[in-house]
Design an enzyme around this catalytic site. Structure first.
Site, short mmCIF file in Angstrom:
data_model
loop_
_atom_site.label_atom_id
_atom_site.label_comp_id
_atom_site.label_asym_id
_atom_site.label_seq_id
_atom_site.Cartn_x
_atom_site.Cartn_y
_atom_site.Cartn_z
CB CYS A 1 -50.18 7.90 21.05
SG CYS A 1 -48.80 6.76 21.04
CE LYS B 1 -32.18 -11.70 -13.86
NZ LYS B 1 -32.04 -10.41 -13.24
CG ASP C 1 -2.11 -0.96 0.97
OD1 ASP C 1 -2.17 -1.56 -0.12
OD2 ASP C 1 -2.94 -1.12 1.89
CB CYS D 1 -52.33 3.43 21.34
SG CYS D 1 -52.20 5.02 22.16
CB CYS E 1 -50.03 2.84 24.36
SG CYS E 1 -48.90 3.48 23.11
CE1 TYR F 1 -25.22 -8.27 -18.68
CE2 TYR F 1 -24.49 -8.38 -16.40
CZ TYR F 1 -25.35 -7.89 -17.36
OH TYR F 1 -26.34 -7.02 -17.00
CD GLU G 1 -22.95 -14.98 -18.63
OE1 GLU G 1 -23.61 -13.99 -18.25
OE2 GLU G 1 -22.36 -15.04 -19.71
CG ASP H 1 -30.63 -8.45 -7.24
OD1 ASP H 1 -31.13 -7.77 -8.16
OD2 ASP H 1 -31.22 -8.70 -6.18
CD GLU I 1 6.94 -1.00 -2.91
OE1 GLU I 1 7.72 -1.09 -3.86
OE2 GLU I 1 6.43 -1.99 -2.31
CE1 TYR I 2 -2.38 1.59 -7.10
CE2 TYR I 2 -3.12 3.20 -5.47
CZ TYR I 2 -3.28 2.57 -6.69
OH TYR I 2 -4.32 2.91 -7.51
CE LYS J 1 -35.68 -12.43 -11.55
NZ LYS J 1 -36.25 -11.47 -10.66
CD GLU K 1 -26.95 -6.13 -13.33
OE1 GLU K 1 -26.85 -6.15 -14.59
OE2 GLU K 1 -28.04 -6.08 -12.75
CB SER L 1 -35.31 -6.74 -19.95
OG SER L 1 -35.41 -7.29 -18.68
CE LYS M 1 -26.05 -13.65 -20.81
NZ LYS M 1 -24.93 -12.73 -20.54
CB CYS N 1 -48.55 7.61 24.98
SG CYS N 1 -50.08 6.75 24.60
S1 IVH Z 1 -27.60 -10.59 -20.23
C1 IVH Z 1 -29.90 -9.03 -23.83
N1 IVH Z 1 -26.30 -11.58 -18.15
O1 IVH Z 1 -30.64 -8.99 -15.53
C2 IVH Z 1 -29.49 -9.74 -22.60
N2 IVH Z 1 -28.00 -9.95 -17.77
O2 IVH Z 1 -33.47 -9.42 -15.77
C3 IVH Z 1 -29.17 -8.79 -21.53
N3 IVH Z 1 -28.28 -9.34 -15.43
O3 IVH Z 1 -31.21 -6.31 -17.70
C4 IVH Z 1 -28.82 -9.30 -20.25
N4 IVH Z 1 -26.72 -10.64 -14.63
O4 IVH Z 1 -29.33 -6.11 -15.95
C5 IVH Z 1 -27.26 -10.73 -18.58
N5 IVH Z 1 -25.06 -12.49 -16.42
C6 IVH Z 1 -26.00 -11.66 -16.84
C7 IVH Z 1 -26.74 -10.84 -15.96
C8 IVH Z 1 -27.74 -10.01 -16.47
C9 IVH Z 1 -27.63 -9.74 -14.34
C10 IVH Z 1 -29.39 -8.36 -15.43
C11 IVH Z 1 -29.37 -7.37 -16.55
C12 IVH Z 1 -30.69 -7.52 -17.25
C13 IVH Z 1 -31.53 -8.13 -16.19
C14 IVH Z 1 -32.69 -8.89 -16.76
#
Ligand code: IVH
Length: 675
Positions: A437, A116, A34, A432, A408, A225, A114, A118, A36-37, A314, A173, A83, A290, A411
């Site tokens: 209150c 997903k 750290d 109450c 309560c 991604y 992959e 959040d 040095e950085y 999900k 994300e 989406s 995908k 009060c």
């Molecule tokens: S691909 C056209 N890959 O989930 C395809 N989306 O519910 C676009 N998300 O809008 C999305 N992890 O914000 C992709 N590994 C992942 C993801 C991912 C999270 C989100 C993304 C998307 C939303 C859809």
């Protein structure tokens, strides 16, 4: 030092710092100490102080944040940000695979799975290898320019490594690392500040701060991604190769990606991901499936909102086991006493849970919940955590049943078990009986400021408690008498936030009548009821003197609600309150008023909105439906006529399908509106 020498040294330093940043933030293998950085970094800053022209947009010094913005500019995405379709069922995953196979009958398909993430979807545009613009998804076509905020993310390259294409748009994300989130909340709790609900909202909220210096303090991170526009490079042929390419350019990619040659492997990967995801640095709420080959994706195409070659699976609501430390009683704005479970903090479905509602006395006894018990709690996304059951085997000896208070706790007034009209079905509500209150007063004020009512920013729990305690505001009309000096004198309240709050209060004077009606807290009048009233009455004065029979003639207003309204306006204190609000200059006219409403095209039709629509906000869509006499309900039932589904639609969509309710998208809604 000459300018040329400085330039040379700066270039070398910047490259060194970039390499160290990448090793530390992207690859998690630090290559330098750290101190040095810090020395390298300080030397770089010194050079830039001497020769300001060295301070280019991609210099490592540009991460810390510059001048605050007054608003975000809009940017149009070169390629739309779509989406994903969602499912919770393995059966639907199989159907999805079959559907894609049908589109590509001659092909043998390979899939990737992959995590997903959040977080908050963003797009980054690099021009000649340098980060030019970063933006939010927005409505999919246009988003907010949040470049300054994105630059604060240390794992995000400001300049690409290796052979960069002339234009590269990458999608990913932004997330709040779980560990950072815990740390931040612990600090806030220690400082007596409100804690954040979950990492996702905090990441999204942070990216929308106008002052990037504040964002820099938050230690956000990003995973990439996907791709948008690419110019000057051959896009890799598969998702796996594309992710390798992104890593080579300096980006962080998903923690683990599975390649699956068939449906069974795909489902196995989904399960394996579920067992691993807790160990990831970020929150995940599902798996993204995908099609691996880019060329095949193109042949599948996309609907208006989502590609046909991808799908999100999900995971179901998460449960966790923890210990019940105590049961406390919360007094709400209507005086209702609600038992609350005070829990040993536990991380579940995206946030740390330390409290859960126990609803009412009956529920508490029905589940036989006792202090000291080990309990199972459940939480899905934004839903309020609930205690599902007690693990009886783990009950400590001598655990006592909870005795509900007779007075309560706020009060000391006596509590009342008699029911208010309309509550017979809800079970026993202990209330109450003292309208003054402090807990009820605070509840009424917070409700007035809440998003669904007058929407006054800053009027949350903390400020309201101070206002009540100091005696500055005891009813909603007193918000409009507040003076800057007295507000600014409150603890932890600077002049600036005091002014912001007063501005919000002033703006709220113009809000439409339905918000005011909801804000008044008339028994039984929620947002739906308030809107129904505002459609049928041109002004508050007219409504105040309406007879019950006129009210019950309105769709959505039953006898109980009508009686509640008549009673409320019959109370002289309430009438005086309304009068004072009028004197303070609040708007009493209804913009929703539409005498034709009952005869509109959608008269008698019930709609439910779910998910994110491509162009309309929820409010806008509801306004369209309501303008034509339709009703917007919060949940799907057999009586629902249409479910309008957008991106990320969840359980409501599933329910609509189960019940056979018509599901339409935004375009179809527009079509219906036009008749
Ligand atoms: S691909 C056209 N890959 O989930 C395809 N989306 O519910 C676009 N998300 O809008 C999305 N992890 O914000 C992709 N590994 C992942 C993801 C991912 C999270 C989100 C993304 C998307 C939303 C859809």
């Amino acid at each position: 030092m000459t300018k040329a020498e400085a330039q040379k040294r700066h270039t070398a330093l910047a490259a060194q710092i970039r390499d160290h940043d990448r090793a530390y933030y992207v690859e998690a293998r630090p290559t330098i100490s750290d101190p040095e950085y810090d020395r390298l970094y300080r030397e770089l800053l010194d050079l830039e102080a001497q020769f300001s022209e060295l301070c280019a947009a991609d210099s490592p010094s540009q991460r810390v944040g510059g001048q605050p913005l007054s608003a975000f500019a809009s940017v149009r995405h070169a390629a739309p940000m779509l989406s994903l379709d969602n499912t919770y069922s393995e059966g639907e995953v199989r159907e999805f695979v079959a559907r894609v196979q049908k589109l590509l009958p001659a092909e043998s398909l390979e899939w990737t799975v992959e995590p997903k993430l959040d977080g908050l979807a963003v797009t980054l545009r690099y021009e000649k290898g340098v980060l030019a613009v970063g933006a939010t998804r927005g409505d999919g076509a246009m988003g907010d320019d949040i470049t300054a905020n994105l630059k604060t993310i240390r794992s995000l390259p400001l300049r690409l490594s290796g052979n960069a294409p002339s234009v590269l748009e990458v999608r990913g994300e932004v997330y709040f690392p779980k560990a950072e989130f815990e740390k931040l909340n612990a600090e806030r709790a220690a400082a007596g500040e409100e804690t954040f609900v979950n990492p996702r909202n905090t990441a999204a909220g942070s990216m929308k701060l106008l002052d990037s210096k504040l964002v820099a303090q938050r230690h956000l991170d990003i995973v990439l991604y996907g791709l948008g526009e690419v110019v000057g490079a051959v896009v890799p042929e598969t998702q796996s190769a594309m992710l390798d390419w992104l890593r080579g350019l300096g980006f962080k990619t998903p923690e683990k990606v599975w390649s699956c040659a068939n449906e069974e492997a795909l489902l196995a990967a989904i399960h394996e991901l579920d067992s691993l995801r807790k160990s990831f640095a970020y929150e995940t709420d599902g798996a993204v499936i995908k099609l691996n080959a880019m060329a095949l994706r193109e042949r599948c195409g996309a609907t208006a909102k989502a590609p046909r070659w991808a799908m999100a699976y999900k995971y179901a609501a998460e449960q966790a086991q923890t210990r019940l430390r105590a049961i406390t009683i919360q007094v709400g704005r209507t005086g209702a006493l609600t038992p609350v479970a005070e829990l040993e903090p536990v991380f579940v479905a995206g946030s740390t849970v330390s409290r859960a509602t126990l609803h009412n006395e009956e529920e508490l006894h029905r589940k036989d919940i006792r202090v000291g018990d080990t309990v199972i709690i459940e939480k899905a996304g934004e839903v309020i955590p609930a205690v599902v059951r007690v693990v009886l085997e783990l009950r400590p000896a001598g655990a006592q049943e909870f005795v509900f208070p007779k007075t309560c706790p706020e009060c000391g007034s006596k509590v009342d078990k008699s029911l208010r009209t309309g509550e017979e079905a809800a079970g026993v509500v202990v209330r109450c009986a003292n309208p003054d209150c402090p807990a009820q007063v605070r509840g009424r004020l917070e409700h007035w400021c809440s998003r669904g009512a007058m929407d006054i920013e800053g009027g949350g729990e903390v400020l309201v408690a101070q206002l009540v305690k100091s005696g500055l505001v005891l009813d909603v009309a007193e918000f409009y008498q507040l003076k800057l000096a007295e507000l600014a004198a409150l603890e932890r309240m600077g002049e600036k936030s005091a002014q912001n709050f007063l501005d919000g209060v002033a703006t709220s004077k113009q809000r439409d009548l339905w918000r005011l009606l909801h804000g008044l807290g008339i028994p039984e009048v929620g947002v739906g009821g308030a809107k129904a009233l505002a459609r049928c009455f041109a002004s508050l004065e007219e409504l105040m003197d309406a007879q019950a029979s006129r009210l019950t003639a309105i769709r959505d207003i039953g006898e109980v609600t009508a009686a509640g309204i008549v009673n409320w306006f019959g109370d002289s204190d309430n009438r005086r309150l309304v009068e004072r609000l009028g004197k303070a200059g609040l708007n009493f006219r209804s913009e929703l008023f539409n005498p034709e409403a009952a005869l509109g095209r959608f008269a008698g039709k019930t709609f439910v909105l779910t998910g994110t629509l491509p162009t309309l906000t929820r409010e806008q869509a509801a306004a369209k439906i309501e303008a034509l006499g339709g009703r917007v309900a919060g949940s799907v039932s057999k009586k629902t006529d249409y479910v309008v589904a957008g991106a990320d639609a969840g359980s409501k969509l599933d329910k609509a399908r189960t019940l056979g309710v018509a599901v339409i998208d935004e375009a179809q809604l527009e079509h219906l509106c036009q008749g």
